[in-house]
Scaffold this motif. Structure first.
Motif, short mmCIF file in Angstrom:
data_model
loop_
_atom_site.label_atom_id
_atom_site.label_comp_id
_atom_site.label_asym_id
_atom_site.label_seq_id
_atom_site.Cartn_x
_atom_site.Cartn_y
_atom_site.Cartn_z
N VAL A 11 57.57 -4.29 41.26
CA VAL A 11 56.22 -4.12 41.86
C VAL A 11 55.89 -5.46 42.81
O VAL A 11 56.18 -6.62 42.36
N PHE A 12 55.34 -5.17 44.01
CA PHE A 12 55.05 -6.15 45.01
C PHE A 12 53.64 -6.54 44.68
O PHE A 12 52.84 -5.74 44.82
N THR A 13 53.15 -7.69 44.50
CA THR A 13 51.82 -8.30 44.29
C THR A 13 51.59 -9.09 45.06
O THR A 13 52.14 -9.96 45.85
N VAL A 14 50.11 -9.80 45.04
CA VAL A 14 49.61 -10.69 45.56
C VAL A 14 48.89 -11.50 44.30
O VAL A 14 48.37 -10.81 43.57
N GLY A 15 48.73 -12.74 44.52
CA GLY A 15 47.54 -13.64 43.86
C GLY A 15 46.41 -13.43 44.15
O GLY A 15 45.79 -12.95 45.17
N THR A 16 45.39 -13.82 43.25
CA THR A 16 43.93 -13.90 43.27
C THR A 16 43.70 -14.47 44.26
O THR A 16 42.33 -14.08 44.77
N VAL A 32 54.79 -0.43 51.45
CA VAL A 32 53.87 -0.06 50.36
C VAL A 32 52.70 0.16 50.66
O VAL A 32 52.22 -0.82 51.52
N GLY A 33 51.96 0.83 49.86
CA GLY A 33 50.63 1.28 50.40
C GLY A 33 49.65 0.74 49.30
O GLY A 33 48.30 0.78 49.39
N THR A 34 50.02 0.26 48.15
CA THR A 34 49.27 0.03 47.03
C THR A 34 49.73 -1.69 46.54
O THR A 34 50.91 -1.59 46.15
N VAL A 35 49.01 -2.62 46.47
CA VAL A 35 49.51 -3.99 46.37
C VAL A 35 48.42 -4.31 44.81
O VAL A 35 47.12 -4.69 45.37
N PRO A 36 48.79 -4.35 43.74
CA PRO A 36 48.06 -5.21 42.85
C PRO A 36 47.61 -6.56 42.97
O PRO A 36 48.74 -7.30 43.49
N GLN A 42 49.62 -12.54 34.78
CA GLN A 42 49.99 -11.06 35.48
C GLN A 42 49.40 -9.96 34.74
O GLN A 42 49.63 -8.67 34.72
N HIS A 43 47.82 -10.26 34.79
CA HIS A 43 46.89 -9.20 34.64
C HIS A 43 46.29 -8.96 35.86
O HIS A 43 46.22 -9.68 36.76
N VAL A 44 46.11 -7.40 35.92
CA VAL A 44 45.53 -6.88 37.09
C VAL A 44 43.99 -7.32 37.57
O VAL A 44 43.20 -7.08 36.36
N THR A 45 43.66 -8.11 38.32
CA THR A 45 42.30 -8.36 38.92
C THR A 45 41.94 -7.48 39.75
O THR A 45 40.56 -7.58 39.86
N GLY A 46 42.73 -6.72 40.38
CA GLY A 46 41.99 -5.92 41.59
C GLY A 46 43.25 -5.08 42.28
O GLY A 46 44.51 -5.48 41.69
N VAL A 47 42.90 -4.20 43.16
CA VAL A 47 43.95 -3.50 43.71
C VAL A 47 43.72 -3.19 45.08
O VAL A 47 42.62 -2.91 45.50
N LEU A 48 44.73 -3.59 46.07
CA LEU A 48 44.55 -3.23 47.52
C LEU A 48 45.14 -2.13 47.93
O LEU A 48 46.45 -2.02 47.57
N LEU A 91 40.94 -11.55 49.75
CA LEU A 91 41.16 -10.27 49.01
C LEU A 91 40.01 -9.98 48.08
O LEU A 91 39.48 -8.75 47.94
N ARG A 92 39.72 -10.95 47.44
CA ARG A 92 38.65 -10.39 46.26
C ARG A 92 37.13 -9.95 46.93
O ARG A 92 36.60 -9.39 46.25
N GLU A 93 37.16 -9.96 48.26
CA GLU A 93 35.91 -9.60 48.97
C GLU A 93 36.22 -7.90 49.27
O GLU A 93 35.05 -7.29 49.65
N ILE A 94 37.26 -7.79 49.33
CA ILE A 94 37.45 -6.07 49.60
C ILE A 94 38.36 -5.30 48.65
O ILE A 94 38.47 -4.11 48.78
N MET A 95 39.05 -6.08 47.72
CA MET A 95 39.89 -5.43 46.89
C MET A 95 39.06 -4.54 46.11
O MET A 95 37.83 -4.86 45.79
#
Length: 154
Positions: A11-16, A32-36, A42-48, A91-95
């Motif tokens: 899974v390709f992710t980005v940090g908070t 990819v079209g979805t990035v946790p 390693q907890h999901v705090t949002g999804v882009l 990202l926290r402003e739009i995720m």
């Protein structure tokens, strides 16, 4: 069958603390079209989702996509420059708020979740709510159909 049977574990992710440009790099380079968005644990705090990113950066383009059934030549549209000043936006402003499925969720549960939330990919978490994979509507749907066909041929 469970979600764990068909999820991808890479899974390709980005940090908070990531910005739009960082998410763009991940989505573009990894295709990819979805990035946790995950925290240190390693907890999901949002999804882009790609559509959300495009809506932020290229609102005129997205407006054309949503309002046009058929265009003979898209090159004739003046879409204007993308919103370069937004590249550093956190990202926290739009995720999207965090959402996920448990790895032991059934395929039916996954299909219902994806349909009801209108998403194509869903992060998968373990009992400790740590990200362990991502599952797509196509993977779940394919296995769901194969399982259904196997049962009807018995």
């Amino acid at each position: 069958m469970q979600v764990s049977d068909c999820m991808r574990t890479q899974v390709f992710t980005v940090g908070t603390g990531a910005t739009l440009v960082e998410a763009m790099r991940v989505m573009g380079s990894r295709k990819v079209g979805t990035v946790p968005v995950i925290d240190e644990g390693q907890h999901v705090t949002g999804v882009l989702v790609l559509d959300d990113l495009l809506t932020q950066l290229m609102p005129k383009f997205v407006q054309v996509l949503r309002s046009t059934d058929f265009v003979h030549d898209y090159g004739k549209f003046e879409l204007g420059p993308y919103a370069a000043h937004l590249l550093g936006k956190p990202l926290r402003e739009i995720m999207r708020p965090p959402y996920s499925l448990k790895e032991d969720s059934s395929l039916m549960e996954a299909m219902v979740f994806m349909h009801n939330h209108q998403v194509d990919d869903v992060p998968v978490v373990n009992a400790a709510k740590e990200l362990v994979g991502i599952v797509s509507r196509v993977r779940v749907g394919s296995l769901f159909l194969v399982d259904w066909l196997d049962k009807t041929s018995e």
